[in-house]
Scaffold this active site. Structure first.
Site, PDB file in Angstrom:
ATOM      1  N   ASP A 181       1.732  16.439   9.192  1.00 16.76           N
ATOM      2  CA  ASP A 181       2.490  16.857  10.379  1.00 16.76           C
ATOM      3  C   ASP A 181       2.381  18.350  10.650  1.00 16.76           C
ATOM      4  OD1 ASP A 181       3.188  14.232  10.258  1.00 16.76           O
ATOM      5  OD2 ASP A 181       5.313  14.542   9.956  1.00 16.76           O
ATOM      6  N   ASP A 202      -1.779  12.861  10.078  1.00 15.57           N
ATOM      7  CA  ASP A 202      -1.114  13.010  11.384  1.00 15.57           C
ATOM      8  C   ASP A 202      -0.878  14.487  11.715  1.00 15.57           C
ATOM      9  OD1 ASP A 202      -1.013  10.233  11.272  1.00 15.57           O
ATOM     10  OD2 ASP A 202       1.018  10.218  10.476  1.00 15.57           O
TER      11      ASP A 202
END
Length: 350
Positions: A181, A202
């Site tokens: 992230d 991600d």
């Protein structure tokens, strides 16, 4: 990245709609050369003075609420170990470092995804130039430390380097370093030019409406975890066909270690496009993962157009990857996708 409850998305989208309708316009200042009203300087090694500060947060806090003139905050070379938050009621801020190798803002928060970011911005009209934002938690030193404590168990948690909520935010020559992230491209229209973005899981995610131009994308799961680990570059969160969000990558390079997937669907209508980008060998043949949209792949807009490099062969890509006509691709150009009102053209860049 954690799956956020629906009411959180509603609050985020409502706040974004308010910012769009508010249409803050930044006025040029008296400095004819730079078009800023005034400059604040941050230097952790200098004695504080009327316009000189030892921390970034201290300088930001002097900018008046509802400011409508461009204010430059010049951040001298150094490693600034602090969390920085730009609140919604401040606008027209220009953060300028000496280059992403020299001006670095770092922190290692990791307990909660929505609280972990080293840098958070709600500002409408933001320019950032020559600064690296880093969350050091999942870096190799921390992994080695925790692996010793847990007898070899790898401890990976969401640890955000930067989260960007504000509309009309632009980043030039910046760095974003983390693992899971890294860059929370949350909401609003954003432009990233000549940036370096590093992560493994991600690491570019959210519901932003953003263009990434000439950026270096370094996927590191194969280095920090195991040689055959999978890196997921994007997790874009578009949730309906009416939402305008999406990530567009133009030119630049995607490279790294292990197996790289260009994206997995964080939203049922997730939208990511790579155009004229060099894809290096580590990009996996299938390219994409439906993830939360399994059995609804027809709603996804994942596309590669005119890409090059050893990882750009699309013959073994997922069958549901989109093919865009020139007229469709034009809808994702800078003027049509994020710069409809010309905000990028009026920025005070020296």
């Amino acid at each position: 990245m954690q799956l956020l409850p629906p009411f959180i998305f509603i609050l985020i989208l409502s706040a974004f709609s308010f910012r769009i309708s508010s249409a803050v316009v930044c006025r040029n200042g008296q400095d004819a050369a730079s078009k800023v009203a005034y400059t604040l300087t941050v230097n952790k090694y200098s004695k504080p003075g009327p316009a000189i500060f030892n921390t970034i947060e201290a300088a930001i806090n002097t900018i008046p609420p509802n400011n409508d003139q461009w204010v430059r905050v010049f951040i001298s070379p150094g490693i600034y170990n602090e969390k920085v938050s730009l609140l919604q009621y401040r606008h027209c801020i220009f953060l300028e470092g000496k280059g992403h190798h020299l001006t670095i803002i770092t922190y290692n928060d990791h307990e909660e995804t929505d609280q972990s970011a080293t840098f958070t911005s709600y500002v409408e009209n933001l320019i950032v130039k020559g600064i690296t934002f880093k969350n050091s938690f999942n870096r190799q030193g921390y992994l080695d430390f925790y692996n010793k404590r847990t007898k070899g168990e790898v401890k990976i948690k969401q640890a955000v380097a930067a989260r960007i909520y504000g509309d009309k935010s632009a980043f030039y020559g910046c760095g974003f370093i983390g693992f899971q992230d890294t860059l929370w491209d949350a909401t609003g229209r954003h432009y990233y030019k000549n940036c370096y973005i590093e992560g493994g899981v991600d690491f570019i995610w959210g519901t932003g409406q953003s263009i990434y131009e000439d950026c270096l994308i370094n996927a590191t799961a194969g280095t920090l975890l195991s040689p055959d680990s999978v890196s997921y570059v994007t997790a874009q969160g578009r949730n309906s066909s009416g939402e305008t969000s999406g990530f567009v990558f133009r030119r630049g390079i995607v490279f790294g270690t292990g197996r790289i997937l260009l994206g997995r669907a964080y939203g049922l209508y997730s939208r990511v496009i790579f155009h004229n980008t060099i894809l290096e060998r580590a990009v996996a043949p299938e390219g994409w993962d439906a993830w939360n949209s399994k059995w609804h792949e027809d709603k996804l807009t994942y596309a590669e157009v005119d890409c090059k490099g050893p990882g750009s062969d699309t013959s073994k890509r997922v069958k549901w990857m989109k093919k865009l006509r020139p007229s469709e691709l034009y809808q994702f150009s800078t003027p049509r996708f994020i710069n409809q009102d010309g905000w990028l053209d009026s920025q005070p860049l020296s």
